[in-house]
Write a protein that holds these residues in place. Sequence first.
Motif, PDB file in Angstrom:
ATOM      1  N   ALA A  70       0.829  -1.200   0.000  1.00 47.67           N
ATOM      2  CA  ALA A  70       0.000   0.000   0.000  1.00 47.67           C
ATOM      3  C   ALA A  70       0.870   1.258   0.000  1.00 47.67           C
ATOM      4  CB  ALA A  70      -0.945  -0.005   1.197  1.00 47.67           C
ATOM      5  N   ALA A  71       1.934   1.250   0.788  1.00 47.40           N
ATOM      6  CA  ALA A  71       2.814   2.419   0.873  1.00 47.40           C
ATOM      7  C   ALA A  71       3.515   2.677  -0.458  1.00 47.40           C
ATOM      8  CB  ALA A  71       3.845   2.224   1.985  1.00 47.40           C
ATOM      9  N   GLU A  72       3.989   1.622  -1.113  1.00 47.66           N
ATOM     10  CA  GLU A  72       4.678   1.777  -2.400  1.00 47.66           C
ATOM     11  C   GLU A  72       3.714   2.271  -3.476  1.00 47.66           C
ATOM     12  OE1 GLU A  72       7.719   1.891  -5.214  1.00 47.66           O
ATOM     13  OE2 GLU A  72       7.740   1.896  -3.034  1.00 47.66           O
ATOM     14  N   TYR A  73       2.513   1.702  -3.498  1.00 49.54           N
ATOM     15  CA  TYR A  73       1.510   2.143  -4.467  1.00 49.54           C
ATOM     16  C   TYR A  73       1.194   3.624  -4.258  1.00 49.54           C
ATOM     17  CZ  TYR A  73      -2.922   2.776  -6.861  1.00 49.54           C
ATOM     18  OH  TYR A  73      -3.915   3.264  -7.668  1.00 49.54           O
ATOM     19  N   GLU A  74       0.956   4.020  -3.011  1.00 52.15           N
ATOM     20  CA  GLU A  74       0.639   5.417  -2.710  1.00 52.15           C
ATOM     21  C   GLU A  74       1.779   6.347  -3.120  1.00 52.15           C
ATOM     22  OE1 GLU A  74      -2.237   6.771  -1.751  1.00 52.15           O
ATOM     23  OE2 GLU A  74      -3.139   4.781  -1.800  1.00 52.15           O
ATOM     24  N   ARG A  75       3.021   5.932  -2.868  1.00 51.15           N
ATOM     25  CA  ARG A  75       4.176   6.751  -3.235  1.00 51.15           C
ATOM     26  C   ARG A  75       4.232   6.945  -4.742  1.00 51.15           C
ATOM     27  NH1 ARG A  75       8.811   6.449  -5.392  1.00 51.15           N
ATOM     28  NH2 ARG A  75       8.842   4.200  -5.644  1.00 51.15           N
ATOM     29  N   GLN A  76       4.070   5.837  -5.477  1.00 49.96           N
ATOM     30  CA  GLN A  76       4.159   5.919  -6.935  1.00 49.96           C
ATOM     31  C   GLN A  76       2.989   6.693  -7.543  1.00 49.96           C
ATOM     32  OE1 GLN A  76       5.027   2.257  -9.003  1.00 49.96           O
ATOM     33  NE2 GLN A  76       6.404   1.570  -7.389  1.00 49.96           N
ATOM     34  N   ILE A  77       1.771   6.456  -7.056  1.00 51.50           N
ATOM     35  CA  ILE A  77       0.606   7.138  -7.629  1.00 51.50           C
ATOM     36  C   ILE A  77       0.664   8.633  -7.319  1.00 51.50           C
ATOM     37  CG2 ILE A  77      -1.122   6.888  -5.776  1.00 51.50           C
ATOM     38  CD1 ILE A  77      -1.993   6.056  -9.335  1.00 51.50           C
ATOM     39  N   GLU A  78       1.161   8.972  -6.129  1.00 45.87           N
ATOM     40  CA  GLU A  78       1.296  10.387  -5.776  1.00 45.87           C
ATOM     41  C   GLU A  78       2.285  11.084  -6.720  1.00 45.87           C
ATOM     42  OE1 GLU A  78       2.087  13.176  -1.893  1.00 45.87           O
ATOM     43  OE2 GLU A  78       3.071  11.221  -1.961  1.00 45.87           O
ATOM     44  N   THR A  79       3.397  10.432  -6.985  1.00 49.72           N
ATOM     45  CA  THR A  79       4.394  10.994  -7.898  1.00 49.72           C
ATOM     46  C   THR A  79       3.798  11.228  -9.282  1.00 49.72           C
ATOM     47  OG1 THR A  79       6.204   9.933  -6.697  1.00 49.72           O
ATOM     48  CG2 THR A  79       6.653  10.590  -8.968  1.00 49.72           C
ATOM     49  N   LEU A  80       3.060  10.248  -9.786  1.00 41.47           N
ATOM     50  CA  LEU A  80       2.449  10.380 -11.109  1.00 41.47           C
ATOM     51  C   LEU A  80       1.393  11.482 -11.137  1.00 41.47           C
ATOM     52  CD1 LEU A  80       2.169   6.618 -12.115  1.00 41.47           C
ATOM     53  CD2 LEU A  80       3.757   8.326 -13.034  1.00 41.47           C
ATOM     54  N   PHE A  81       0.590  11.576 -10.074  1.00 43.20           N
ATOM     55  CA  PHE A  81      -0.438  12.623 -10.034  1.00 43.20           C
ATOM     56  C   PHE A  81       0.180  14.012  -9.942  1.00 43.20           C
ATOM     57  CE2 PHE A  81      -3.847   9.512  -8.452  1.00 43.20           C
ATOM     58  CZ  PHE A  81      -4.397   9.394  -9.707  1.00 43.20           C
ATOM     59  N   ILE A  82       1.284  14.144  -9.228  1.00 41.12           N
ATOM     60  CA  ILE A  82       1.975  15.434  -9.168  1.00 41.12           C
ATOM     61  C   ILE A  82       2.495  15.806 -10.556  1.00 41.12           C
ATOM     62  CG2 ILE A  82       4.034  16.609  -8.277  1.00 41.12           C
ATOM     63  CD1 ILE A  82       3.499  15.098  -5.604  1.00 41.12           C
ATOM     64  N   LEU A  84       1.260  14.813 -13.366  1.00 47.05           N
ATOM     65  CA  LEU A  84       0.083  15.132 -14.175  1.00 47.05           C
ATOM     66  C   LEU A  84      -0.416  16.547 -13.878  1.00 47.05           C
ATOM     67  CD1 LEU A  84      -2.049  14.218 -16.214  1.00 47.05           C
ATOM     68  CD2 LEU A  84      -3.340  13.239 -14.295  1.00 47.05           C
ATOM     69  N   ALA A  85      -0.425  16.930 -12.606  1.00 44.19           N
ATOM     70  CA  ALA A  85      -0.867  18.281 -12.241  1.00 44.19           C
ATOM     71  C   ALA A  85       0.050  19.336 -12.858  1.00 44.19           C
ATOM     72  CB  ALA A  85      -0.897  18.419 -10.722  1.00 44.19           C
ATOM     73  N   LYS A  86       1.357  19.102 -12.797  1.00 41.70           N
ATOM     74  CA  LYS A  86       2.308  20.056 -13.389  1.00 41.70           C
ATOM     75  C   LYS A  86       2.122  20.135 -14.900  1.00 41.70           C
ATOM     76  CE  LYS A  86       5.866  19.593  -9.840  1.00 41.70           C
ATOM     77  NZ  LYS A  86       7.216  19.092  -9.520  1.00 41.70           N
ATOM     78  N   LEU A  87       1.911  18.996 -15.527  1.00 39.61           N
ATOM     79  CA  LEU A  87       1.705  18.963 -16.971  1.00 39.61           C
ATOM     80  C   LEU A  87       0.413  19.674 -17.356  1.00 39.61           C
ATOM     81  CD1 LEU A  87       2.805  17.956 -19.658  1.00 39.61           C
ATOM     82  CD2 LEU A  87       1.656  15.789 -19.235  1.00 39.61           C
ATOM     83  N   ASN A  88      -0.643  19.442 -16.587  1.00 42.42           N
ATOM     84  CA  ASN A  88      -1.907  20.136 -16.856  1.00 42.42           C
ATOM     85  C   ASN A  88      -1.739  21.642 -16.716  1.00 42.42           C
ATOM     86  OD1 ASN A  88      -3.616  18.024 -17.594  1.00 42.42           O
ATOM     87  ND2 ASN A  88      -4.091  17.527 -15.466  1.00 42.42           N
TER      88      ASN A  88
END
Length: 95
Positions: A70-82, A84-88
């Motif tokens: 769960a911790a690894e998934y959250e770390r990776q998904i958070e990185t990708l969403f950040i 994505l936010a910067k790209l948007n």
Amino acid sequence: EMPGLTAAAATSVQRPDGQLAAQTFLVPETATPAPALITAAAGGSSLAIAKQKLLAEIEALKARKESLSAAEYERQIETLFIQLAKLNREIRAGK
């Protein structure tokens, strides 16, 4: 046809993967897709291409969620969403 649903809604319920399939493409991690194919699929903009790639990474990570802690998934998904936010933000600033 399903009772109580319009024909369009019944079709949507019967084939829920159609919309997702239209928006998603799979690219093996070791493969480099042809630039012409990516450009055509993403509308031509380099930012749009980057966004499509990032969205594909997010979907791939979601598919692997069960194989990660769960911790690894959250770390990776958070990185990708950040990312994505910067790209948007870049995309909006370019308009």
